[in-house]
Each structure stands twice: as structure tokens, then as C-alpha cells.
Design a protein around this motif. Structure first.
Motif, PDB file in Angstrom:
ATOM      1  N   LYS A 147      -0.191  -4.168   3.427  1.00  0.00           N
ATOM      2  CA  LYS A 147       0.417  -2.902   3.782  1.00  0.00           C
ATOM      3  C   LYS A 147      -0.605  -1.784   3.659  1.00  0.00           C
ATOM      4  O   LYS A 147      -1.244  -1.634   2.631  1.00  0.00           O
ATOM      5  N   LYS A 148      -0.758  -1.007   4.716  1.00  0.00           N
ATOM      6  CA  LYS A 148      -1.699   0.098   4.671  1.00  0.00           C
ATOM      7  C   LYS A 148      -1.095   1.269   3.916  1.00  0.00           C
ATOM      8  O   LYS A 148       0.098   1.519   3.975  1.00  0.00           O
ATOM      9  N   LEU A 149      -1.943   1.995   3.200  1.00  0.00           N
ATOM     10  CA  LEU A 149      -1.502   3.131   2.425  1.00  0.00           C
ATOM     11  C   LEU A 149      -1.994   4.419   3.072  1.00  0.00           C
ATOM     12  O   LEU A 149      -3.055   4.434   3.687  1.00  0.00           O
ATOM     13  N   LYS A 150      -1.248   5.467   2.916  1.00  0.00           N
ATOM     14  CA  LYS A 150      -1.629   6.736   3.506  1.00  0.00           C
ATOM     15  C   LYS A 150      -2.606   7.451   2.588  1.00  0.00           C
ATOM     16  O   LYS A 150      -2.357   7.621   1.403  1.00  0.00           O
ATOM     17  N   PHE A 151      -3.741   7.864   3.151  1.00  0.00           N
ATOM     18  CA  PHE A 151      -4.751   8.564   2.363  1.00  0.00           C
ATOM     19  C   PHE A 151      -4.351  10.019   2.206  1.00  0.00           C
ATOM     20  O   PHE A 151      -4.039  10.702   3.178  1.00  0.00           O
ATOM     21  N   ASP A 152      -4.354  10.495   0.972  1.00  0.00           N
ATOM     22  CA  ASP A 152      -3.991  11.870   0.678  1.00  0.00           C
ATOM     23  C   ASP A 152      -5.222  12.742   0.884  1.00  0.00           C
ATOM     24  O   ASP A 152      -6.138  12.747   0.057  1.00  0.00           O
ATOM     25  N   ALA A 153      -5.240  13.501   1.967  1.00  0.00           N
ATOM     26  CA  ALA A 153      -6.411  14.315   2.299  1.00  0.00           C
ATOM     27  C   ALA A 153      -6.666  15.389   1.254  1.00  0.00           C
ATOM     28  O   ALA A 153      -7.781  15.909   1.151  1.00  0.00           O
ATOM     29  N   ARG A 154      -5.637  15.706   0.453  1.00  0.00           N
ATOM     30  CA  ARG A 154      -5.829  16.722  -0.578  1.00  0.00           C
ATOM     31  C   ARG A 154      -6.819  16.278  -1.647  1.00  0.00           C
ATOM     32  O   ARG A 154      -7.368  17.096  -2.377  1.00  0.00           O
ATOM     33  N   LEU A 166     -12.349  12.684  -8.501  1.00  0.00           N
ATOM     34  CA  LEU A 166     -12.447  11.676  -7.450  1.00  0.00           C
ATOM     35  C   LEU A 166     -12.995  10.364  -8.004  1.00  0.00           C
ATOM     36  O   LEU A 166     -12.491   9.284  -7.684  1.00  0.00           O
ATOM     37  N   HIS A 167     -14.000  10.460  -8.861  1.00  0.00           N
ATOM     38  CA  HIS A 167     -14.599   9.243  -9.412  1.00  0.00           C
ATOM     39  C   HIS A 167     -13.616   8.534 -10.346  1.00  0.00           C
ATOM     40  O   HIS A 167     -13.541   7.296 -10.346  1.00  0.00           O
ATOM     41  N   ARG A 168     -12.847   9.290 -11.123  1.00  0.00           N
ATOM     42  CA  ARG A 168     -11.828   8.670 -11.985  1.00  0.00           C
ATOM     43  C   ARG A 168     -10.767   7.979 -11.148  1.00  0.00           C
ATOM     44  O   ARG A 168     -10.299   6.887 -11.496  1.00  0.00           O
ATOM     45  N   ARG A 169     -10.401   8.586 -10.009  1.00  0.00           N
ATOM     46  CA  ARG A 169      -9.410   7.985  -9.120  1.00  0.00           C
ATOM     47  C   ARG A 169      -9.939   6.662  -8.563  1.00  0.00           C
ATOM     48  O   ARG A 169      -9.205   5.671  -8.490  1.00  0.00           O
ATOM     49  N   LEU A 170     -11.217   6.659  -8.187  1.00  0.00           N
ATOM     50  CA  LEU A 170     -11.808   5.429  -7.681  1.00  0.00           C
ATOM     51  C   LEU A 170     -11.894   4.382  -8.782  1.00  0.00           C
ATOM     52  O   LEU A 170     -11.687   3.185  -8.526  1.00  0.00           O
ATOM     53  N   MET A 171     -12.173   4.803  -9.993  1.00  0.00           N
ATOM     54  CA  MET A 171     -12.237   3.871 -11.110  1.00  0.00           C
ATOM     55  C   MET A 171     -10.892   3.195 -11.333  1.00  0.00           C
ATOM     56  O   MET A 171     -10.809   2.026 -11.730  1.00  0.00           O
ATOM     57  N   GLU A 172      -9.802   3.915 -11.040  1.00  0.00           N
ATOM     58  CA  GLU A 172      -8.458   3.352 -11.207  1.00  0.00           C
ATOM     59  C   GLU A 172      -8.162   2.282 -10.160  1.00  0.00           C
ATOM     60  O   GLU A 172      -7.573   1.248 -10.482  1.00  0.00           O
ATOM     61  N   VAL A 173      -8.561   2.527  -8.906  1.00  0.00           N
ATOM     62  CA  VAL A 173      -8.194   1.595  -7.821  1.00  0.00           C
ATOM     63  C   VAL A 173      -9.278   0.557  -7.545  1.00  0.00           C
ATOM     64  O   VAL A 173      -8.984  -0.546  -7.082  1.00  0.00           O
ATOM     65  N   ASP A 174     -10.530   0.898  -7.799  1.00  0.00           N
ATOM     66  CA  ASP A 174     -11.637  -0.008  -7.480  1.00  0.00           C
ATOM     67  C   ASP A 174     -12.764   0.181  -8.499  1.00  0.00           C
ATOM     68  O   ASP A 174     -13.828   0.713  -8.187  1.00  0.00           O
ATOM     69  N   PRO A 175     -12.543  -0.286  -9.755  1.00  0.00           N
ATOM     70  CA  PRO A 175     -13.554  -0.079 -10.804  1.00  0.00           C
ATOM     71  C   PRO A 175     -14.901  -0.700 -10.475  1.00  0.00           C
ATOM     72  O   PRO A 175     -15.938  -0.161 -10.856  1.00  0.00           O
ATOM     73  N   LYS A 213     -20.674   1.394  -9.287  1.00  0.00           N
ATOM     74  CA  LYS A 213     -21.894   1.363  -8.479  1.00  0.00           C
ATOM     75  C   LYS A 213     -22.234   2.725  -7.884  1.00  0.00           C
ATOM     76  O   LYS A 213     -23.284   2.874  -7.259  1.00  0.00           O
ATOM     77  N   LEU A 214     -21.329   3.690  -8.051  1.00  0.00           N
ATOM     78  CA  LEU A 214     -21.530   4.998  -7.432  1.00  0.00           C
ATOM     79  C   LEU A 214     -21.608   6.085  -8.491  1.00  0.00           C
ATOM     80  O   LEU A 214     -20.779   6.144  -9.399  1.00  0.00           O
ATOM     81  N   HIS A 215     -22.600   6.939  -8.355  1.00  0.00           N
ATOM     82  CA  HIS A 215     -22.709   8.095  -9.245  1.00  0.00           C
ATOM     83  C   HIS A 215     -21.561   9.053  -8.932  1.00  0.00           C
ATOM     84  O   HIS A 215     -21.222   9.256  -7.755  1.00  0.00           O
ATOM     85  N   PRO A 216     -20.943   9.649  -9.946  1.00  0.00           N
ATOM     86  CA  PRO A 216     -19.833  10.578  -9.687  1.00  0.00           C
ATOM     87  C   PRO A 216     -20.209  11.716  -8.744  1.00  0.00           C
ATOM     88  O   PRO A 216     -19.347  12.237  -8.032  1.00  0.00           O
ATOM     89  N   SER A 253     -15.074   5.272  -0.164  1.00  0.00           N
ATOM     90  CA  SER A 253     -14.485   4.085  -0.788  1.00  0.00           C
ATOM     91  C   SER A 253     -12.986   4.256  -0.996  1.00  0.00           C
ATOM     92  O   SER A 253     -12.216   3.300  -0.860  1.00  0.00           O
ATOM     93  N   LEU A 254     -12.565   5.470  -1.338  1.00  0.00           N
ATOM     94  CA  LEU A 254     -11.129   5.736  -1.469  1.00  0.00           C
ATOM     95  C   LEU A 254     -10.437   5.605  -0.114  1.00  0.00           C
ATOM     96  O   LEU A 254      -9.338   5.054  -0.005  1.00  0.00           O
ATOM     97  N   GLU A 255     -11.082   6.098   0.941  1.00  0.00           N
ATOM     98  CA  GLU A 255     -10.515   5.987   2.286  1.00  0.00           C
ATOM     99  C   GLU A 255     -10.400   4.531   2.710  1.00  0.00           C
ATOM    100  O   GLU A 255      -9.400   4.129   3.326  1.00  0.00           O
ATOM    101  N   VAL A 256     -11.414   3.732   2.396  1.00  0.00           N
ATOM    102  CA  VAL A 256     -11.379   2.309   2.749  1.00  0.00           C
ATOM    103  C   VAL A 256     -10.192   1.634   2.076  1.00  0.00           C
ATOM    104  O   VAL A 256      -9.458   0.864   2.696  1.00  0.00           O
ATOM    105  N   PHE A 257      -9.968   1.915   0.804  1.00  0.00           N
ATOM    106  CA  PHE A 257      -8.851   1.309   0.074  1.00  0.00           C
ATOM    107  C   PHE A 257      -7.515   1.689   0.702  1.00  0.00           C
ATOM    108  O   PHE A 257      -6.633   0.844   0.898  1.00  0.00           O
ATOM    109  N   HIS A 258      -7.381   2.963   1.060  1.00  0.00           N
ATOM    110  CA  HIS A 258      -6.112   3.405   1.623  1.00  0.00           C
ATOM    111  C   HIS A 258      -5.941   2.979   3.072  1.00  0.00           C
ATOM    112  O   HIS A 258      -4.817   2.836   3.542  1.00  0.00           O
ATOM    113  N   GLN A 259      -7.038   2.758   3.770  1.00  0.00           N
ATOM    114  CA  GLN A 259      -6.909   2.337   5.165  1.00  0.00           C
ATOM    115  C   GLN A 259      -6.581   0.852   5.276  1.00  0.00           C
ATOM    116  O   GLN A 259      -5.762   0.454   6.094  1.00  0.00           O
ATOM    117  N   PHE A 260      -7.252   0.029   4.464  1.00  0.00           N
ATOM    118  CA  PHE A 260      -7.118  -1.415   4.613  1.00  0.00           C
ATOM    119  C   PHE A 260      -6.188  -2.062   3.600  1.00  0.00           C
ATOM    120  O   PHE A 260      -5.829  -3.228   3.747  1.00  0.00           O
TER     121      PHE A 260
END
Length: 472
Positions: A171-178, A187-196, A201-204, A213-220
Motif C-alpha cells: 500500500k502506498k502512503l501519502k507523503f506529507d509535503a509539510r 527530518l533525520h529523526r523521522r527517517l530514523m523512525e521509518v528507515d534506521p 548512512k546520511l548526515h542530518p 529517502s522519506l519520499e521513497v518510503f512513502h511512494q513505494f
């Protein structure tokens, strides 16, 4: 629809010509196209735009008559054009040429455009709606190869097809543009929650890649790290998937740096004599007329404005017309010329580094043979460039191994790390994050870190003494 099985049985290779700006790529492409009945696919992110022939250094009309060219002048410069647009338009051209046993010659200075053709990219990132290409251009907008591609599988919200491995639909998720308005840390903490795994591997402060990376998670509906792992499992690496066309050869034009620097300065002077400034002024006038008509704000961060030559002259081009002939205008114009020469040389250097780091030194990637050709002395062009190149192509067409050895055969000092394999290290003493391992090791041995370590140790000792005094 092109039958790829028949295509891959052909000995006709994909020929790619790489080299720094001003190295003679177009000249060699035309000469080889004429000799081997080939057609040229321009892989240049700025030459896809109509007009602006001087600043984008397009081949002349006379040169276009010497060999068929594709992917030139296919989109209006007022539109944006992405690497995905380029790939989707170019691949059908290559496949049709192979089916007709015509030699496809990919030439251009936009390296990531070339990468998009040579390697299967299993992860496509969200993009704007397709651009409106020139309907008269000999291109196609749709792929016909049926290769595995995440974007193809998840292109539509109502796509219920299973994944390639037979798993249940995701199921695709809607990316919150906000989220894009949040701080780097949030943003980095949010990514750590969904894709640690990817977050580590990414500097904050690498805001663009964190958001991607957040967009990829919400798109796919899958994490970016999972998709990269699938890409590696399919025969690729962190830089991309496996080779799309196994029968590919790369010719790399190389030039002495001092000679190339003088050649590039002369090239800029030639552009100015050909009317570069007037070409830029005419386009700016057209752009501003369109912007006012459509009631949009100026945006010089996308599309053609990213071409070398626009940013350098921006201050001059935005001057009121009556001020351009003033001392201020003349000064800004000369600054633009000087800066254009400087950034052109820098770009040429980056092109060389790209070939070394992403092709020559890679041991974890399927890389075609890369053959080096010395174009330093133009008076020796035939014996040092044209004839060696022709000998390589001829051998491949006969199904033989060329006498010249590839540059990437048994290469030393190989590079096997990239952004997908890095893991960040956090220094609690200095409160800093390091991504690259060599940077981390250098920091640990650095004088600044040693001073902070000594300072922290002294503070800890003083704190301990204070506690002892309090207990007495």
C-alpha cells in the motif's frame, strides 16, 4: 515492440564516448558514425532544449547533416526536463537502432544521463508530470522493454499488481509535503523512525537525501534501504542495478590538463564571438515575458538555468537594459566571462573524477571495458584518437577482443564504497557526525579532537575533585 532477445544476439555494441568538455567527443562520434553506419544519441542535459545553441555548445547544422543525431532540441527551455524523461525517450531509440543493426553512439557530458541508459536503475524517485516534447522530434515517450523497474510497478495509485518476487501488493502512503518545512534534525529523526538503516548512512545536514529517502518510503511503501538491497541482489550495487546492455564499450578521451585549460579558454572566447551574450539576453527576455504572462515568480534554480553560462552571467543579465553599457555593466560582464572560464575548467575536472570513481575504480559494479584515447595533440588526431577508436569498434563488431587493453582491467586502488555503504560515526566528545570512514579516522587523530578530549578529561577530573571535597 522491439524483441530484446534478437537485439542481444547481435554483435552491434552500444558505443559510449566520454571525455571532458572540449575534448572532441562530438567530432569522434560523427567520424565513427560515418565509418560504421551509426547514429548519435546526445546525452547532454542542456542540449535537449531548443535554441540556445551557443551556450550549450551544440553541433552545427552542417555537422548534423554528416550523421543522424537524436535527443537534440526536443523540449522547450521554459519546461523542466529530468533524467527520467531523458531515459524514457532515449531507450526506444537505442533498441530500434540495435534491431536495425545500426551502431548507437551515446555521446555527451552529462554523466548521470549516460548512467541512466547503461544501468538498470531499480529505484526511480518521484518526478513531475512528463514534459511535453516536440512532436516532430524522432523520439518515443514510452519504454517497451518490460524490464523490472520499481517506478513501473508502482506508477499508479490504483496499481494492484504484485511485486516482482510475488509478494503481496504494498500500500502506498501519502507523503506529507509539510515535512519539507521541518528542521534537518526533525527530518533525520523521522527517517530514523521509518528507515534506521538509511538514516545511519546520511548526515542530518544532508537535507536533500534525507527528504528523498522519506519520499521513497512513502511512494513505494518500502524503505529506501530495502530497495537498495534488492538492487544489489539483482546484480547491481549502491550506485545502480546491473548493466542494461552487456555488449557496451566506452571510449574515454583524455587530455593534458594545461592543454585542456587553454582549449577551454579559447572555447569560451569563441562562444562570445559567436553571440553568446545576445543569446542569453534574448532568452531572459522571453523567460520574463512568459513569467509575467503566467503570473509566476522567477526561479533560476531549475532546468536550463542550471547550465554553465547562466549562473555566471546572472548579475549582468538581470541589469536594466540602460545599465548594461555602464562601467558597472562592463565590469559584471567581464566577471561573468572570467567566472565562466573558471567553472568550465572545474566542470572538466569533475567529469574526469566521475569516470575514475564511478567506472574505472569500481570493483563492485558491472562496468563495460573503458578504452583511453589521448586527444592532447589535435595534429595527431587520426593516429592517436580516430584510428585506435575505429580498431576497437571493428574488433567488437567482428566478435573479437581488441588489441588495446581496457583501462579498467586489473585496476589498483579500487573504490567499493558509496553513499549506500557508509555508516555514520558520532563523536560524543566533539558532538559531531562523520559519514566517510576516512574522515572519521582523520578526526580521531586530529589536533582539535585531541584538545577537546583533553579538555573533557580535565573537566571530568575537576568534577570528581569537587565531589570528593563535598563529601569531606
Amino acid at each position: 515492440m522491439v524483441d530484446r532477445n534478437k537485439v542481444e544476439m547481435s554483435r552491434v555494441p552500444i558505443l559510449v564516448i566520454l571525455g571532458a568538455t572540449g575534448s572532441g567527443k562530438s567530432r569522434l562520434a560523427i567520424e565513427l558514425a560515418r565509418r560504421f553506419t551509426g547514429e548519435i544519441i546526445s546525452a547532454d542535459s542542456m542540449q535537449v532544449y531548443k535554441s540556445l545553441d551557443i551556450i550549450t555548445a551544440k553541433v552545427t547544422p552542417a555537422e548534423r547533416q554528416m550523421a543522424p543525431h537524436h535527443m537534440l532540441d526536443v523540449v522547450d527551455p521554459l519546461n523542466n526536463f529530468s533524467v527520467i524523461d531523458f531515459r524514457d525517450m532515449s531507450l526506444p531509440i537505442i533498441d530500434k537502432l540495435l534491431a536495425r543493426r545500426k551502431l548507437p553512439i551515446v555521446v555527451g557530458g552529462t554523466n548521470y544521463y549516460i548512467e541512466s541508459l547503461l544501468w538498470e536503475i531499480l529505484i526511480d524517485y518521484p518526478k513531475d508530470p512528463p514534459v511535453q516534447a516536440d512532436s516532430s522530434a524522432p523520439i518515443e515517450n514510452r519504454r517497451s522493454d518490460g524490464r523490472y523497474n520499481v517506478r513501473d510497478i508502482r506508477q499508479n495509485d490504483d496499481d494492484d499488481s504484485d511485486d516482482d518476487d510475488g509478494a503481496a501488493p504494498v500500500k502506498k502512503l501519502k507523503f506529507d509535503a509539510r515535512l519539507c518545512d521541518e528542521s534537518n534534525e526533525v527530518l533525520h529523526r523521522r527517517l530514523m523512525e521509518v528507515d534506521p538503516a538509511m538514516a545511519r548512512k546520511l548526515h542530518p545536514n544532508n537535507r536533500r537525501k534525507v527528504i528523498r529517502s522519506l519520499e521513497v518510503f512513502h511512494q513505494f511503501g518500502k524503505t529506501h534501504s530495502e530497495l537498495l538491497e534488492a538492487q544489489r541482489a539483482a546484480g547491481g550495487c549502491g550506485l545502480g542495478g546491473p548493466l542494461r546492455y552487456p555488449n557496451t564499450i566506452i571510449l574515454w578521451l583524455r587530455c593534458n590538463n594545461k592543454v585542456l585549460g587553454k582549449r577551454l579558454d579559447n572555447r569560451v572566447d569563441g562562444m562570445l564571438e559567436a553571440g553568446l551574450v545576445q543569446e542569453l539576453l534574448d532568452f531572459h527576455r522571453r523567460y520574463n515575458e512568459h513569467r509575467i504572462k503566467t503570473n509566476t515568480s522567477p526561479d533560476y534554480t531549475k532546468g536550463i538555468f542550471q547550465s554553465i553560462g547562466f549562473k555566471e552571467f546572472h548579475a549582468y543579465l538581470t541589469l536594466p537594459e540602460e545599465e548594461r553599457a555602464s562601467e558597472k555593466g562592463k565590469k559584471l560582464l567581464q566577471q561573468g566571462v572570467d567566472y565562466l572560464k573558471l567553472v568550465t575548467k572545474r566542470y572538466a575536472k569533475r567529469q574526469e573524477q566521475w569516470v575514475m570513481n564511478r567506472l574505472i575504480r569500481r570493483s563492485d559494479r558491472q562496468v563495460p571495458p573503458v578504452y583511453s584515447l589521448d586527444c592532447t595533440d589535435v595534429t595527431k588526431w587520426d593516429c592517436c584518437v580516430l584510428e585506435p577508436a575505429a580498431a576497437i569498434v571493428s574488433a567488437i563488431l567482428r566478435g573479437e577482443k581488441p588489441e588495446q587493453r581496457p583501462l579498467n582491467e586489473n585496476i589498483e586502488n579500487q573504490k567499493i564504497t558509496d553513499s549506500s555503504t557508509n555508516i555514520y560515526n558520532y563523536c560524543e566528545v566533539c558532538n559531531r557526525i562523520f559519514i566517510e570512514e576516512d574522515q572519521w579516522q582523520a578526526h580521531l587523530k586530529g589536533a582539535k579532537h585531541m584538545r577537546m578530549l583533553k579538555k573533557k578529561k580535565k573537566e571530568a577530573e575537576n568534577t570528581q575533585k569537587s565531589k570528593k571535597m563535598t563529601n569531606l
